[in-house]
Every structure is written in C-alpha cells, then in structure tokens.
Design a protein around this motif. Sequence first.
Motif, PDB file in Angstrom:
ATOM      1  N   ALA A  78      14.544 -28.591 -12.373  1.00 12.00           N
ATOM      2  CA  ALA A  78      14.523 -27.751 -11.302  1.00 12.00           C
ATOM      3  C   ALA A  78      15.684 -27.842 -10.297  1.00 12.00           C
ATOM      4  O   ALA A  78      16.155 -27.152 -10.124  1.00 12.00           O
ATOM      5  N   ALA A  79      15.551 -28.775 -10.252  1.00  7.69           N
ATOM      6  CA  ALA A  79      16.426 -29.487  -8.569  1.00  7.69           C
ATOM      7  C   ALA A  79      17.514 -29.288  -9.381  1.00  7.69           C
ATOM      8  O   ALA A  79      18.773 -28.802  -8.633  1.00  7.69           O
ATOM      9  N   ALA A  80      17.906 -29.762 -10.974  1.00 10.43           N
ATOM     10  CA  ALA A  80      19.588 -28.532 -11.445  1.00 10.43           C
ATOM     11  C   ALA A  80      20.251 -27.881 -11.119  1.00 10.43           C
ATOM     12  O   ALA A  80      21.200 -27.383 -10.909  1.00 10.43           O
ATOM     13  N   GLY A  81      19.203 -26.850 -11.617  1.00 12.97           N
ATOM     14  CA  GLY A  81      19.199 -25.276 -10.887  1.00 12.97           C
ATOM     15  C   GLY A  81      19.848 -25.019  -9.576  1.00 12.97           C
ATOM     16  O   GLY A  81      20.921 -24.286  -9.699  1.00 12.97           O
ATOM     17  N   PRO A 115       9.503 -36.399 -11.351  1.00 17.74           N
ATOM     18  CA  PRO A 115       9.383 -35.880 -12.454  1.00 17.74           C
ATOM     19  C   PRO A 115      10.351 -35.506 -13.621  1.00 17.74           C
ATOM     20  O   PRO A 115      11.561 -34.706 -12.803  1.00 17.74           O
ATOM     21  N   ALA A 116      10.196 -34.741 -14.666  1.00 22.80           N
ATOM     22  CA  ALA A 116      10.819 -35.019 -15.498  1.00 22.80           C
ATOM     23  C   ALA A 116      10.985 -33.266 -15.092  1.00 22.80           C
ATOM     24  O   ALA A 116      11.663 -32.900 -15.018  1.00 22.80           O
ATOM     25  N   GLY A 117      10.311 -32.863 -14.452  1.00 18.71           N
ATOM     26  CA  GLY A 117      10.073 -30.979 -14.403  1.00 18.71           C
ATOM     27  C   GLY A 117      11.125 -30.594 -12.718  1.00 18.71           C
ATOM     28  O   GLY A 117      11.538 -30.121 -12.855  1.00 18.71           O
TER      29      GLY A 117
END
Length: 260
Positions: free
Chosen positions: A190-193, A184-186
């Motif tokens: 969160a993984a991008a951080g 999911p986009a959320g």
Amino acid sequence: MHHYHLDHFAHGDSALHRLDARAKLLAVLAYSLVLISFDRYAVTVLLPLAAGPLVMLWFARIPVTFALRRVLILSPFIAMLCLLSPLYDHTRQAAALGAWTFTISGGWLTAADVAVKFCLGVLALTAMMATTPFALLLEALRRLGVPALLVAQLAMLYRYVFVLIEEAGRLRQARDFRGAAAAPAGRRLAAAGGIIAALFLRTLERSERVYTAMLARGYQGLPPSLSRLRFHAGDAAFLAGAAAYLVFCRWVYPAMMGGL
C-alpha cells in the motif's frame, strides 16, 4: 547514479575514441541491419559478427566485463521471448555441429538466434557508447538529419533520468528510515502506491523548474553544443573497413558455409 557511469570510458584516448561520431554511428547502424537480416534459424553463420564488437572493445581498451554487465542488465527483457519461442515453433530443422548432423525444434533455434543477436547488438552499442560522449552522439544524430525534436527528447531523457533515479533513491531511503522493512507485506504494498504518487508529483514540479531554468538560459528548442565534428580520412578508412567486414559476414562467410 550519475551519467559518469555511462560515460566512464567515453573520454579515453584511443584510435577508436578519436573517430568521428558519425562514422561510428553509421558503422553500428549498418552492423545492426546486417545482424537482423539473417534468417531466424541461422545461428552458426553469426559467428564472424562477434569479432566486430570485441575488436572495437579491445582497441579502445574497454574491459569486456563492462560490456557483458550491460548485456546482463538488459537480458531479462529478452529472456522471456527466448523461453516462449519453443512453445510456438515445433517445426523440425536440420542442424550441424562439426561432423554431427541432427534435427532440432525450430523454436530452440529461434531462441538461440534471438539471444545471440541480442548479445551482439548490445555489445556493438556498448562499444559505440563507451567510446563516444553522449553529447557527440546527439550532435552526430543532428548532423545526419534526425529530427531536432527527437534529438532534444533524447538529450532531456539522458540528463533527466538520473535526476529521477536520485529522487526515487531519496524516497526509498526515507521509507527505510521509517522502518518500512518491518511492516507487513500488505502495508508495504500500500505504501508503494503513495511513493509512486509522490515521485510523480516531485518529478512534475522538478520538470517545471528545469524548463524555467532552460528558458532563462536562452533555450530555443535545440540542445546547445560546442562540438565541432570533422570527418577525416581515418573515418573514411574506418567505414570502408567496416563495410568490407560486413560484406564478408553477410555474403562471403555464409556462402562458404553452404548457404545464406
């Protein structure tokens, strides 16, 4: 990505390639100063300035499409400024297009002026970069009196930025192998951080190893260079021709058009 992508044409063999890096650097600097010296509503008088970068690219046998791609890559940074100009400047300015005269909002003229100056400036820089290895440009900056610390920072940035890009590419590849595209986009946000934090830690560790390796090789604060720049008569002729061309663009042609 490797520095080959930037130096792809820099090791060619042409009259422009053989010029001293200092001559090209001074010519492009003078070109940039003349370019930004025009009034923000002066658009049509910038036309002769397009000839300089295009002639340099032609003499160096560098495809114009190569330079135009660089303009497109950097264009998002200037596009917003051009789009916002009409919102802040509503003064009416007289304009002429051939035999037709009309009035137009000063904001649109400012936007066109910024866009044209940006494109011409990037073309001129690309013509210089594509005909001069970056190491020679650094040596030219040092010979022209640019602070050694700034030259060293530019050298490190040029070399190290590709290491950072490759490191980020490996992190992105590892993320994709773990099926992040189906999350999911959320979760992806969160993984991008975490990816950014991991990239920061990896680059910090890599920078320490790079600095240790540099010290082991005798680094003393200045980028080593085996280049021996020599200023010849051809370089002086090039600068004289560039000066005459810029004088024509800045004073002669605008006077012929009816104003500066």
